[in-house]
Design a protein around this motif. Structure first.
Motif, short mmCIF file in Angstrom:
data_model
loop_
_atom_site.label_atom_id
_atom_site.label_comp_id
_atom_site.label_asym_id
_atom_site.label_seq_id
_atom_site.Cartn_x
_atom_site.Cartn_y
_atom_site.Cartn_z
N ARG A 49 -9.70 2.07 34.21
CA ARG A 49 -8.43 1.56 33.70
C ARG A 49 -7.56 1.01 34.83
N MET A 50 -7.61 1.70 35.97
CA MET A 50 -6.66 1.39 37.04
C MET A 50 -7.00 0.12 37.81
N PRO A 83 -8.60 -2.83 37.21
CA PRO A 83 -8.17 -4.16 36.70
C PRO A 83 -6.66 -4.27 36.56
N LEU A 84 -6.03 -3.19 36.10
CA LEU A 84 -4.58 -3.24 35.84
C LEU A 84 -3.80 -3.40 37.13
N THR A 85 -4.31 -2.82 38.20
CA THR A 85 -3.56 -2.83 39.45
C THR A 85 -3.90 -4.02 40.33
N PHE A 106 -6.06 -6.94 39.49
CA PHE A 106 -6.39 -8.27 38.99
C PHE A 106 -5.19 -8.93 38.34
N ASN A 107 -5.11 -10.20 38.50
CA ASN A 107 -4.05 -10.91 37.79
C ASN A 107 -4.52 -12.18 37.12
#
Lengths: 105, 254
Positions: free
Chosen positions: A21-22, A24-26, A28-29
């Motif tokens: 979860r972390m 990609p969320l942290t 990748f943009n």
């Protein structure tokens, strides 16, 4: 059954789940552009849930008959798009009723 | 800022109630497979993922190889990476690195669905555009987290007191929920229907066919999932706009 290895399992479960979860969320943009990767990820939840449900659901209760009854109730109510809780509880009720009837046969 | 937090709290109430009942069944399942109450609660506090936790239980109980636990969690939960990726597009400029690290812990199917719709309808942030703010997200995840942990405790504590016939009935509860998640989208999309049917058939093959049934349940779930999702992705790739449309449909079913 529970010894020190439990904490290793706990750390692995929590760690892997968190990293998934972390990261990609942290970090990748950008959006995924590849439609095959996108589609693959899109289908995964349905594939997982179906694999986990069948055939395991048929041995989830005290006998096959009540399990079949529970599945039938769940499928019908889900088909009419009742909420998760309604479907789940009605399915339990189906199992209860069939288990109860079987006691008298 | 406070109004966004309250809006988030409010949007989280429904999710929290749903979570209490799902994690209740997890608590029961944990205790009935021999995991003590405190351990069940600890699993819920650190994981917050229904399918992953249910799949992890038998592996813990059977002392399965660690690699099997890693791969099982990876495959079952890999969908979250897609949701996390999608959520990055909806976070407004108020998010710091620490916010992202904290919020990703609670990026469940339901939180993702509600946050996405809050962004799209504009109730998640005061900034212009389709975003959610950090105060909204913190409000949104608070009650579902508490509900998840509390429900596990209730299920685990009460589960051991339940008579056999009730345990039998509750045994089907999580599968009832899974069925409620997969049937409505299967009705609307032929491709999802195919994935569900192919997965179920593969899973039955891996359960009943000799030699194949020696493969542990964790690995067979991984194998069946990868095969059917890969076949579907190659045969029925989805265009970007489609995916978003389908995610909106998914929200309604959750």
């Amino acid at each position: 059954m529970i010894d020190s290895s439990f904490f290793v399992y706990l750390a692995l479960m929590a760690g892997v789940t968190y990293i998934i979860r972390m990261v990609p969320l942290t970090f990748f943009n950008k959006k995924i552009k590849n439609k095959y990767v996108q589609s693959f990820l899109f289908y995964i939840p349905y594939a997982v849930l179906s694999c986990m449900t069948f055939p395991a659901v048929f041995s989830a209760t005290s006998n096959l008959y009540s399990a079949v009854a529970g599945v039938i109730v769940a499928v019908i109510l889900a088909f009419y798009e009742k909420s998760l809780i309604v479907v789940a509880i009605s399915s339990c009720a189906g199992v209860l009723i069939v288990d109860f009837i079987l006691k008298f046969i | 800022m406070q109004t966004r937090f309250l809006q988030g709290l409010k949007d989280g109430i429904g999710i929290a109630l749903g979570y209490i009942s799902v994690s209740f069944t997890f608590g029961i399942a944990a205790v009935s497979s021999g995991v003590p109450v405190w351990a069940a609660v600890l699993i819920s506090m650190t994981n917050v993922t229904s399918a992953g936790q249910f799949a992890g239980l038998p592996l813990i109980v059977a002392s399965a190889p660690y690699i099997e636990m890693i791969l099982t969690q990876l495959v079952i939960n890999i969908r979250y990476s897609l949701m996390s990726l999608s959520l990055t597009q909806k976070l407004d400029s108020s998010f710091t690195l620490i916010d992202r690290l904290l919020i990703s812990f609670m990026n469940t199917d339901e939180i993702f669905a509600v946050a996405s719709s809050a962004a799209d309808t504009g109730r998640g942030s005061s900034s212009y555009g389709k975003y959610v703010s950090r105060s909204y997200m913190y409000g949104l995840i608070l009650l579902p987290f508490l509900g998840w942990v509390f429900g596990t405790f209730l299920g685990a504590a009460a589960g051991s007191l339940l008579p056999n016939f009730l345990q039998s009935a509750f045994g089907i509860m999580i599968y009832g929920m899974f069925i409620a998640i997969i049937i409505p989208p299967s009705k609307k999309m032929k491709t999802i229907r195919m994935v569900v049917i192919v997965s179920a058939i593969l899973s039955c093959i891996f359960t009943f066919v000799p030699i194949l049934n020696n493969i542990s349940s964790g690995f067979s779930i991984i194998i069946c999932t990868l095969i059917s999702a890969a076949i579907a992705a190659v045969l029925f790739p989805i265009e970007q706009n489609d995916t978003q449309l389908k995610q909106n449909e998914e929200e309604k079913t959750i």
